[in-house]
Scaffold this motif. Structure first.
Motif, PDB file in Angstrom:
ATOM      1  N   ARG A  98      21.379   9.594  38.701  1.00  0.00           N
ATOM      2  CA  ARG A  98      21.241   8.141  38.754  1.00  0.00           C
ATOM      3  C   ARG A  98      19.796   7.742  39.051  1.00  0.00           C
ATOM      4  O   ARG A  98      19.274   6.770  38.515  1.00  0.00           O
ATOM      5  CB  ARG A  98      22.164   7.552  39.820  1.00  0.00           C
ATOM      6  CG  ARG A  98      23.639   7.624  39.456  1.00  0.00           C
ATOM      7  CD  ARG A  98      24.465   6.815  40.454  1.00  0.00           C
ATOM      8  NE  ARG A  98      25.887   6.889  40.132  1.00  0.00           N
ATOM      9  CZ  ARG A  98      26.728   7.746  40.658  1.00  0.00           C
ATOM     10  NH1 ARG A  98      26.283   8.634  41.540  1.00  0.00           N
ATOM     11  NH2 ARG A  98      27.989   7.756  40.313  1.00  0.00           N
ATOM     12  N   LEU A 155      18.514   3.752  38.356  1.00  0.00           N
ATOM     13  CA  LEU A 155      19.601   2.853  38.707  1.00  0.00           C
ATOM     14  C   LEU A 155      19.669   2.696  40.220  1.00  0.00           C
ATOM     15  O   LEU A 155      18.962   3.384  40.963  1.00  0.00           O
ATOM     16  CB  LEU A 155      20.932   3.402  38.178  1.00  0.00           C
ATOM     17  CG  LEU A 155      21.025   3.561  36.651  1.00  0.00           C
ATOM     18  CD1 LEU A 155      22.335   4.208  36.290  1.00  0.00           C
ATOM     19  CD2 LEU A 155      20.883   2.220  35.962  1.00  0.00           C
ATOM     20  N   ARG A 156      20.500   1.800  40.652  1.00  0.00           N
ATOM     21  CA  ARG A 156      20.725   1.659  42.085  1.00  0.00           C
ATOM     22  C   ARG A 156      21.387   2.938  42.595  1.00  0.00           C
ATOM     23  O   ARG A 156      22.066   3.642  41.860  1.00  0.00           O
ATOM     24  CB  ARG A 156      21.645   0.470  42.375  1.00  0.00           C
ATOM     25  CG  ARG A 156      21.103  -0.852  41.923  1.00  0.00           C
ATOM     26  CD  ARG A 156      22.106  -1.955  42.198  1.00  0.00           C
ATOM     27  NE  ARG A 156      22.203  -2.234  43.618  1.00  0.00           N
ATOM     28  CZ  ARG A 156      23.224  -2.874  44.176  1.00  0.00           C
ATOM     29  NH1 ARG A 156      24.244  -3.251  43.438  1.00  0.00           N
ATOM     30  NH2 ARG A 156      23.232  -3.122  45.456  1.00  0.00           N
ATOM     31  N   THR A 182      26.649   1.202  43.746  1.00  0.00           N
ATOM     32  CA  THR A 182      27.130   0.817  42.422  1.00  0.00           C
ATOM     33  C   THR A 182      28.547   0.278  42.520  1.00  0.00           C
ATOM     34  O   THR A 182      29.459   0.975  42.957  1.00  0.00           O
ATOM     35  CB  THR A 182      27.085   2.006  41.454  1.00  0.00           C
ATOM     36  OG1 THR A 182      25.753   2.503  41.382  1.00  0.00           O
ATOM     37  CG2 THR A 182      27.545   1.583  40.072  1.00  0.00           C
TER      38      THR A 182
END
Length: 421
Positions: free
Chosen positions: A272, A277-278, A283
């Motif tokens: 990730r 991404l976070r 998420t």
């Protein structure tokens, strides 16, 4: 005005000023060669003519800046010249040429309207003096002198108007040349500024590129520390515990299962992070829920009591703010597990009006907080991440008194899809 026009104007002015001398020389030659007058009278007349020549040379020829500028010396000069011309013309008719020369000389030496007074005075001398104006026996000579004075005045006025126009054009040309020079200077300065600006822009781009590279390296270092490093540390801890519990099959299986789960979670986290991404725990969930899972998971893994308390009204914040808070709590709990030997740990998440605060407290062994530059990589990375969001990190600890870490970050709200359009 061209240089040729300026030169012609100066030559014209010099000719006007030299005219009395030229006519005086002609009159003196006529007087000297005239044998009808006694030699004694001719000598006196010549001496007076020489005095007039010296007077004109000193007042006009050697001081060309006096005419049209200084009234007092020129008025005195012209009065003396006119009186001497009158005296000489009375001694010999040839010096009437010098009297006539006083008409243009008035315009060449007297400033402004005073030149017309000089012309009028010269006209009086031409007719024979002030008393001659009262002589009714010579009306035509008086009329002729007056007509000559008027004609001289008109010619003088025309010449002055022409000189004024020439001077005006000269001034306009000087102003235009000055403007052109100023424009050229401005263009040169603009070119220099353009070169300096291009050089400065190049430096700024280089500095910005270097800053971007440094920032990206710091970000990657933080991500690796927050994911791979902590995950590996947890796995090592579980494997060491499993090694110590080798004789206890149930404990061994439990430790190995935890290590396996940690490895899977961190592998997913690395993937990730590479996708920018976070963090996985954030998420599809809220920050309080993610921290609750983090705290409970940490408590189970480390077999140490830990609680999470949320105060204020929870709300969705900007992803970077939530990531920074989550990573700060994660790093603080990792430090508690590695160094504190705490019996209990408490995490408080406080939503305030303009900031969000995360407090992590333990009752462990404590330590003497180092200077900001001497802290370990984990705490340094935490500070960098928080400071980048205009936040602050405070560490309070002392040997035997536990540790408290407070992370404060501006509560930047999340941008909705509609606001982002």
């Amino acid at each position: 005005m061209s240089e040729g026009d300026v030169l012609r104007l100066k030559n014209w002015e010099r000719a006007w000023r030299a005219l009395p001398l030229c006519l005086l020389v002609v009159a003196a030659l006529i007087t000297v060669t005239d044998s009808s007058a006694p030699a004694h009278d001719r000598a006196i007349t010549t001496a007076l003519a020489a005095a007039v020549a010296l007077w004109h040379w000193w007042m006009v020829m050697t001081h060309p800046d006096w005419p049209e500028r200084a009234l007092a010396p020129m008025a005195g000069y012209f009065a003396v010249l006119l009186v001497m011309a009158w005296v000489l013309s009375m001694r010999h008719p040839a010096y009437g040429l010098l009297v006539l020369a006083c008409f243009p000389t008035a315009f060449a030496t007297l400033p402004g309207g005073y030149a017309y007074l000089g012309v009028a005075a010269t006209a009086v001398v031409v007719v024979g003096g002030p008393y001659a104006l009262l002589d009714t026996a010579r009306p035509w000579s008086i009329a002729s002198a007056l007509a000559g004075a008027v004609l001289a005045a008109l010619i003088g006025w025309s010449i002055r108007a022409l000189e004024a126009e020439i001077e005006r054009r000269h001034a306009a040309n000087r102003a235009l040349e000055s403007a052109n020079q100023a424009l050229e200077s401005a263009n040169l300065r603009l070119a220099q500024l353009g070169e300096e600006n291009a050089e400065l822009q190049g430096r700024l781009l280089t500095a910005a590129r270097q800053t971007g590279v440094t920032g990206e390296r710091s970000r990657l270092a933080r991500e690796i520390h927050d994911t791979v490093a902590q995950g590996l540390a947890g796995i090592v801890t579980q494997l060491e515990a499993a090694e110590e519990a080798a004789n206890d099959a149930e404990a061994l299986r439990r430790r190995l299962a935890v290590a396996r789960n940690l490895a899977r979670e961190n592998l997913s986290e690395v993937r990730r992070s590479l996708d920018n991404l976070r963090p996985g725990p954030l998420t599809g969930t809220t920050l309080p829920e993610a921290l609750s899972a983090l705290v409970s998971g940490w408590s189970a893994v480390n077999e140490s009591p830990a609680t999470l308390t949320v105060t204020g009204t929870a709300r969705l914040l900007h992803p970077e703010v939530e990531v920074a808070v989550y990573r700060a709590v994660q790093e603080a709990l990792a430090n508690v597990a590695r160094h504190a030997g705490a019996r209990k740990t408490g995490v408080t998440l406080s939503y305030m009006e303009d900031v969000v605060v995360a407090d992590i407290r333990d009752d462990g062994v404590g330590f003497t907080p180092p200077e900001a530059g001497g802290a370990g990589f984990g705490l340094t990375a935490m500070r960098q991440r928080v400071v980048r969001l205009a936040g602050d990190v405070e560490v309070e600890s002392a040997p035997g008194q536990g540790t408290a870490i407070s992370v404060t970050i501006p509560a930047i709200p999340a941008v909705t899809d509609q606001e982002g359009l």
